[in-house]
Design an enzyme around this catalytic site. Sequence first.
Site, short mmCIF file in Angstrom:
data_model
loop_
_atom_site.label_atom_id
_atom_site.label_comp_id
_atom_site.label_asym_id
_atom_site.label_seq_id
_atom_site.Cartn_x
_atom_site.Cartn_y
_atom_site.Cartn_z
N LYS A 56 0.80 -1.26 0.06
CA LYS A 56 0.07 0.03 -0.03
C LYS A 56 0.99 1.07 -0.05
O LYS A 56 0.20 2.46 -0.54
CB LYS A 56 -1.15 0.02 1.28
CG LYS A 56 -1.99 -0.99 1.15
CD LYS A 56 -3.17 -0.46 0.19
CE LYS A 56 -4.44 -1.26 0.64
NZ LYS A 56 -5.54 -0.72 -0.47
N SER A 310 0.51 -9.92 -0.37
CA SER A 310 0.36 -8.65 -0.26
C SER A 310 0.66 -8.03 1.03
O SER A 310 0.76 -6.52 0.90
CB SER A 310 -0.97 -8.25 -1.00
OG SER A 310 -1.74 -8.66 -0.31
#
Length: 409
Positions: A56, A310
């Site tokens: 992110k 992720s």
Amino acid sequence: MTTASPVTLDDVLRAREVLDDLLHLTPVEGSEAFSEIAGHPLMLKCEHLQRTGSFKVRGALVRLARLSDEERRRGVVAASAGNHAQGVAWAARRLGIDAVVHMPADAAIPKVEATRSYGARVVLGGDRVEDALARATAEAEAEGRTFIHPYDHVDVVAGQGTVGLEILEQVPDVGTILVPTGGGGLVAGIAAAVPAHVRVVAVQAERAAAYPASLASGVPTTVATGRTMADGIAVARPGDVPFGVLAAHGAQALTVSEDDLSRAVLSLAERAKQVVEPAGAAGIAAVIAHRGETLDGLAEPGRKVVVVLSGGNVDPIVLRKVFRHGMAAAGRYLHLRCNLSDRPGSLVGLLEAIAQVHADVVTIGHVRTGAGLGVDETAVDVEVVTKGSRHSTEVLEHVRESGYDAVVR
């Protein structure tokens, strides 16, 4: 007629220039264990080892770096279950921008504390990410701050797409990329970055899976969502920008169950020595759930499958629950209840029966009052670790053959 993608390879390449040397080049690791499960050579893109513990920060840094001087002066506001929050907070501190982040009331404590440690003011409230989004957008309007969307902006998508550029360089013969997906920023960015012959597959938790319905209908569709351990990808509606990218690139979507997710987290820790949060493990959950059966239709012969891990920001308490859930899903954890005569020695016999089949008792609990219990009886809950489904069946059968009315809880 094919629609043009709102984010292009050139956008991703320009985003990479913004990131320059600020972030880690996260490693790609091979895995014989998961390659065997998948039926194809498989690599892990370890984005959970990125700064702030997830991908992110890439999109957040690109978005904030492109703000005007006036926008920087007014500050930014964001909303997130945790990983976007940390990415925005870290990027804002790096660029000297004041940041406020709205998070759900039950956001994981490590994510909340990390966000605060990066210098952002955290506001907790509401049950869902959508609640946090509504509060953040309201604050942006009221105070003039710039709202930093977690996935629905071209700069954010382009920043996340730099993961795809790295995969192409680290695994030149990649044929398929499995990507954990919520609103779609990461999977869309990767789709924009890679050539057409590379198949990009969005993987969602089945309790929060908006992309299958949206791709089928051709428009972003809001779906009802349930509680999922993969809170980082629990999004009810795809972002318009990510959906536009994925629709233009003909991306595909898969869903995984809660059992799949917990088994993936457990398997990654055991077989790959990687600690990954449930949302970040969705790609491996798809490999475990679908095995070669589905991947045969997705993976091109002679080309590798890359699974993006992720994020790795997980509360240790939650991780313990997920491991336990994963062991149960894999048939390695057994919870038995037996009604015993409430007299000395009764429990010893039950434990001896369990020991005879080499199972490991981890906890024991007593219930002495309840429906169906006689005045001279006690219900005993025994939690047992086994070697797998076959061994669990063996334990249950042996306990029953030894005269105990064991039921699985």
